[in-house]
Design a protein around this motif. Structure first.
Motif, short mmCIF file in Angstrom:
data_model
loop_
_atom_site.label_atom_id
_atom_site.label_comp_id
_atom_site.label_asym_id
_atom_site.label_seq_id
_atom_site.Cartn_x
_atom_site.Cartn_y
_atom_site.Cartn_z
N LEU A 118 0.83 -1.21 0.00
CA LEU A 118 0.00 0.00 0.00
C LEU A 118 0.86 1.25 0.00
CD1 LEU A 118 -3.12 0.69 2.20
CD2 LEU A 118 -1.24 2.32 2.17
N VAL A 119 1.83 1.30 0.91
CA VAL A 119 2.71 2.47 1.00
C VAL A 119 3.52 2.63 -0.28
CG1 VAL A 119 4.72 3.43 2.20
CG2 VAL A 119 2.85 2.40 3.51
N GLU A 120 4.02 1.53 -0.80
CA GLU A 120 4.80 1.57 -2.04
C GLU A 120 3.99 2.19 -3.17
OE1 GLU A 120 7.52 -1.77 -4.03
OE2 GLU A 120 5.39 -2.13 -4.37
N HIS A 121 2.72 1.82 -3.25
CA HIS A 121 1.84 2.35 -4.29
C HIS A 121 1.73 3.87 -4.21
CE1 HIS A 121 -1.70 2.77 -6.89
NE2 HIS A 121 -2.27 3.46 -5.92
N TYR A 122 1.50 4.40 -3.01
CA TYR A 122 1.33 5.84 -2.87
C TYR A 122 2.64 6.59 -2.97
CZ TYR A 122 -3.56 5.05 -1.88
OH TYR A 122 -4.88 4.68 -2.01
N VAL A 123 3.74 5.93 -2.66
CA VAL A 123 5.05 6.55 -2.88
C VAL A 123 5.29 6.73 -4.37
CG1 VAL A 123 7.55 6.14 -2.76
CG2 VAL A 123 6.14 5.78 -0.74
N LYS A 124 4.97 5.71 -5.16
CA LYS A 124 5.14 5.81 -6.60
C LYS A 124 4.25 6.91 -7.18
CE LYS A 124 6.45 1.00 -7.47
NZ LYS A 124 6.05 -0.28 -8.11
N LEU A 125 3.00 7.00 -6.72
CA LEU A 125 2.11 8.04 -7.21
C LEU A 125 2.63 9.42 -6.84
CD1 LEU A 125 -1.49 6.68 -6.49
CD2 LEU A 125 -0.25 6.71 -8.65
N SER A 126 3.14 9.55 -5.63
CA SER A 126 3.64 10.84 -5.18
C SER A 126 4.86 11.28 -5.98
CB SER A 126 4.02 10.77 -3.69
OG SER A 126 2.89 10.44 -2.90
#
Length: 207
Positions: A118-126
């Motif tokens: 989950l965190v990895e996903h939002y890091v990539k989006l950011s």
């Protein structure tokens, strides 16, 4: 010859199903905990005030994951936003993790098998999104950009996750592992000793 009523049979089947569901939930949460403990940015039992103190002078996008102080939640992301430190709970339901849909403005949120995913996903989006688009109505409802939080006194604020706040300086081996994970998903094909491959596959994330 023993006769069993249909009600007893249904109750037994229901008990077996519920037992398997509990076992599955326990194994998935345990797996999520193992991944989190390998990250270096999981702080465990940390209060909201303690997280605020850690993030207070950090750059926007700095984040950490901690145990939630709310009984209905397991974990919370504490992150630095343009409006200051904020906290966002992580829901666990039906074997999946997702951000707290009550706090977020987006109606549809992606679900993940692990907290680190989950965190990895939002890091990539950011990392790929325009960080100047903070304001009412920013983002989309499809989950394609940073999650907008709100409302607050300044309007809507995007949740940007760009830099983990480590509990301690991560080892060089772990940083190399992350770098290799960013380069390939086929660790088994690399010309490396099996012991090193095992170490790489213990943590397959990019953050």
């Amino acid at each position: 010859m023993t006769c069993h009523s249909s009600e007893n049979i249904d109750n037994n089947r229901r008990s077996e199903t519920e037992g398997r569901a509990v076992e599955t939930d326990q194994s998935r949460v345990a797996s999520a905990m193992r991944d989190l403990k390998n990250t270096g940015w999981y702080w465990g039992r940390l209060t909201a005030n303690e997280a605020k103190e850690i993030l207070q002078h950090s750059a926007e996008g700095t984040f950490l994951v901690r145990d939630s102080s709310q009984r209905d939640y397991l974990f919370t992301i504490s992150a630095m936003t343009s409006a200051g430190p904020t906290n966002l709970r992580i829901e666990y339901k039906d074997g999946k993790f997702k951000l707290d849909s009550v706090v977020l403005l987006k109606p549809k949120l992606k679900q993940f098998d692990s907290v680190v995913h989950l965190v990895e996903h939002y890091v990539k989006l950011s990392q790929t999104s325009c960080q100047t688009s903070i304001g009412p109505g920013s983002g989309t409802g499809s989950g394609s950009g940073p999650a907008p939080l709100g409302p607050n006194s300044n309007g809507t604020v995007q949740l940007l996750l760009t830099k983990p706040a480590y509990t301690a300086m991560p080892s060089l081996q772990h940083l190399c592992r992350i770098a290799i994970n960013k380069s390939t998903r086929h660790v088994g094909d690399l010309p490396l000793p099996n012991r090193l491959k095992d170490y790489l596959t213990e943590y397959t994330y990019h953050v």
